[in-house]
Design a protein around this motif. Structure first.
Motif, PDB file in Angstrom:
ATOM      1  N   ASP A  21      20.375  15.355  29.615  1.00 29.23           N
ATOM      2  CA  ASP A  21      19.077  15.325  28.941  1.00 29.23           C
ATOM      3  C   ASP A  21      18.025  15.083  30.021  1.00 29.23           C
ATOM      4  O   ASP A  21      18.016  14.045  30.670  1.00 29.23           O
ATOM      5  CB  ASP A  21      19.041  14.213  27.899  1.00 29.23           C
ATOM      6  N   GLY A  56      14.730  15.184  29.513  1.00 28.35           N
ATOM      7  CA  GLY A  56      13.472  14.728  28.918  1.00 28.35           C
ATOM      8  C   GLY A  56      12.824  15.813  28.088  1.00 28.35           C
ATOM      9  O   GLY A  56      13.184  16.980  28.155  1.00 28.35           O
ATOM     10  N   ASN A  57      11.834  15.426  27.296  1.00 31.01           N
ATOM     11  CA  ASN A  57      11.101  16.353  26.417  1.00 31.01           C
ATOM     12  C   ASN A  57      12.034  17.125  25.486  1.00 31.01           C
ATOM     13  O   ASN A  57      11.743  18.253  25.110  1.00 31.01           O
ATOM     14  CB  ASN A  57      10.257  17.338  27.224  1.00 31.01           C
ATOM     15  N   GLY A  58      13.173  16.544  25.156  1.00 34.10           N
ATOM     16  CA  GLY A  58      14.117  17.217  24.265  1.00 34.10           C
ATOM     17  C   GLY A  58      14.852  18.373  24.898  1.00 34.10           C
ATOM     18  O   GLY A  58      15.467  19.178  24.219  1.00 34.10           O
ATOM     19  N   THR A  59      14.803  18.491  26.212  1.00 36.38           N
ATOM     20  CA  THR A  59      15.472  19.585  26.916  1.00 36.38           C
ATOM     21  C   THR A  59      16.826  19.112  27.432  1.00 36.38           C
ATOM     22  O   THR A  59      16.928  18.086  28.092  1.00 36.38           O
ATOM     23  CB  THR A  59      14.624  20.070  28.106  1.00 36.38           C
ATOM     24  N   THR A  60      17.846  19.880  27.126  1.00 37.90           N
ATOM     25  CA  THR A  60      19.193  19.568  27.593  1.00 37.90           C
ATOM     26  C   THR A  60      19.680  20.681  28.510  1.00 37.90           C
ATOM     27  O   THR A  60      19.563  21.861  28.179  1.00 37.90           O
ATOM     28  CB  THR A  60      20.175  19.431  26.410  1.00 37.90           C
TER      29      THR A  60
END
Length: 73
Positions: A59, A61-65
């Motif tokens: 992960d 950050g900002n919901g990005t995986t």
């Protein structure tokens, strides 16, 4: 009958040796964007190399995986 038992034991013994033999194993990981990396495990059994060669997700950050796909070759 003794020959049959001896042959069966010999086959079983050599089968175990082939399954658990240690050799160089290659793990190939593919990153987002198409880049790839190969990692070599020296003198490793297939199980040891498989346990070390695992796909991972991070992960960032900002919901990005970010997913890294790894496969034992």
């Amino acid at each position: 009958m003794k020959k049959l038992v001896l042959i069966s034991l010999s086959v079983a013994f050599f089968s175990v040796l082939l399954v658990s033999c240690k050799k160089d194993r290659v793990c190939e990981c593919t990153y987002p964007g198409g880049s790839a990396e190969k990692v070599t495990f020296n003198d490793a059994t297939k199980r040891q190399a498989k346990d070390a060669c695992v796909s991972q997700s991070y992960d960032v950050g900002n919901g990005t995986t970010v997913k890294i796909e790894c496969e034992l070759k």
